[in-house]
Design an enzyme around this catalytic site. Structure first.
Site, PDB file in Angstrom:
ATOM      1  CB  ALA A  10       6.079  34.371   3.534  1.00  0.00           C
ATOM      2  CG  ASN A  87       8.973  28.464   0.320  1.00  0.00           C
ATOM      3  OD1 ASN A  87       8.714  27.277   0.161  1.00  0.00           O
ATOM      4  ND2 ASN A  87       8.064  29.432   0.125  1.00  0.00           N
ATOM      5  CE1 TYR A 153       9.778  23.290  -9.532  1.00  0.00           C
ATOM      6  CE2 TYR A 153       9.494  20.905  -9.473  1.00  0.00           C
ATOM      7  CZ  TYR A 153       9.513  22.125  -8.820  1.00  0.00           C
ATOM      8  OH  TYR A 153       9.280  22.197  -7.460  1.00  0.00           O
ATOM      9  N   PRO A 183      10.624  18.014  -0.718  1.00  0.00           N
ATOM     10  CG  PRO A 183       9.284  19.807  -0.112  1.00  0.00           C
ATOM     11  CD  PRO A 183      10.555  19.473  -0.842  1.00  0.00           C
ATOM     12  N   GLY A 184       7.971  15.729  -1.674  1.00  0.00           N
ATOM     13  CA  GLY A 184       7.186  15.200  -2.789  1.00  0.00           C
ATOM     14  C   GLY A 184       5.968  16.099  -2.955  1.00  0.00           C
ATOM     15  CB  VAL A 186       3.371  20.107  -0.854  1.00  0.00           C
ATOM     16  CG1 VAL A 186       2.776  20.730   0.409  1.00  0.00           C
ATOM     17  CG2 VAL A 186       4.726  19.473  -0.571  1.00  0.00           C
ATOM     18  CD  GLU A 189      -1.707  30.521  -4.021  1.00  0.00           C
ATOM     19  OE1 GLU A 189      -0.871  31.132  -4.719  1.00  0.00           O
ATOM     20  OE2 GLU A 189      -2.455  31.106  -3.219  1.00  0.00           O
TER      21      GLU A 189
END
Ligand code: NDP
Ligand code: 8X3
Length: 252
Positions: A10, A87, A153, A183-184, A186, A189
């Site tokens: 987070a 996440n 990855y 997600p594609g 984003v 960082e």
């Protein structure tokens, strides 16, 4: 009474945006990550902008003893976790398989697969005990497709995709929802971490197109967790309009 959400990773990007979105929508929030100062900064922001209660836990998801200690240290009230957002994750390096750096591979496997498993192993029994809960796993388009130099990855995100399906079956009789979010591109960082701090190279990834922003994924997570009890969003593949598939981009 407010529900409680625990969000890993987070301190930045998707996790930070999700913590804010859920806090603004009636959740008390447990925020986690390794950078203590950023956790405290986010805690102050949530407290000043929302009515949510916030608890910050600083730990490395790669260390099972730290994960176990953090979760077991929670007061009874904070152990009533309704939503777990797995996440925390990263991509490090971008090399053909014959030139891959072993340390990069270990970091991705240890964080994206083993870290997600450690957190799930400690939090899911708390949900099973209460016969309610919702686990959100942040996978990726890289868990649906592969691309040149994405090898390890992509493998870790394919593993997350498989774990989401598998967890949903294992936890079916405990009334626990599992949502896979893929997600594609984003802008967070993420690319700075992938290119080990090379900001110029990271910036080029997003040049000439509009990528997704962390807020877009946070809104999708908010949608998933606010469906009625009988509805489970199993899987969401969310792409920028300018990205048809991993390697098909429309740049101006
Ligand atoms: P960021 O780099 O902005 O954020 C990553 C978060 O993960 C940080 O809060 C970081 O916190 C945390 N984290 C990393 N390693 C660890 C660790 N060992 N222990 C605890 N926390 C850790 O990236 P994103 O927000 O983009 O990434 C979030 C997730 O979304 C990842 O799983 C990523 O794979 C996935 N994703 C990202 C996409 C993108 O294009 N950005 C696309 C598809 C999926 P700290 O450093 O403080 O520990
Ligand atoms: C991140 C998306 O396309 O860089 O998960 O692999 S990609």
């Amino acid at each position: 009474m407010n529900k409680t959400a625990l969000i890993t990773g987070a301190t930045a990007g998707i996790g930070e945006a999700t913590a804010l979105a859920l806090a603004k929508n009636g959740y008390n929030i447990i925020i986690t990550g390794r950078r203590a100062a950023l956790l405290e900064k986010l805690k102050a922001k949530i407290l000043s902008e929302t009515n949510a209660e916030v608890l910050s836990l600083c730990f490395d998801v790669r260390k099972h003893s730290e994960v176990r200690q953090a979760v077991s240290s929670l007061e009874t009230k904070w152990k009533q976790i309704d939503v777990l957002v797995n996440n925390a994750g990263l991509s490090v390096g971008l090399n053909h398989i014959d030139k891959g750096e072993i340390d990069d591979w270990e970091r991705m496997i240890d964080t994206n697969i083993k870290g997600l498993l450690y957190v799930t192993r400690e939090v899911s029994p708390l949900m099973v005990e209460r016969k309610t809960g919702h686990i959100i796993n942040i996978a990726s388009i890289a868990g649906k497709e592969v691309y040149e130099s994405g090898n390890v990855y992509c493998a870790t995100k394919h593993a997350v995709d498989a774990l989401s399906k598998s967890m949903r079956i294992d936890l079916l009789h405990d009334n626990i929802k599992v949502t896979n979010i893929a997600p594609g591109m984003v802008e967070t960082e993420f690319s700075i971490v992938r290119f080990k701090g090379d900001k110029e190279r990271a910036d080029k990834v997003y040049q000439g197109l509009t990528p997704l922003f962390a807020q877009d994924i946070a809104e999708a997570i908010l949608f998933a967790v606010t469906r009625p009890a009988h509805v489970c969003i199993n899987d969401m593949l969310i792409m920028p309009t300018a990205q048809a598939a991993v390697a098909y981009l429309r740049r101006t």
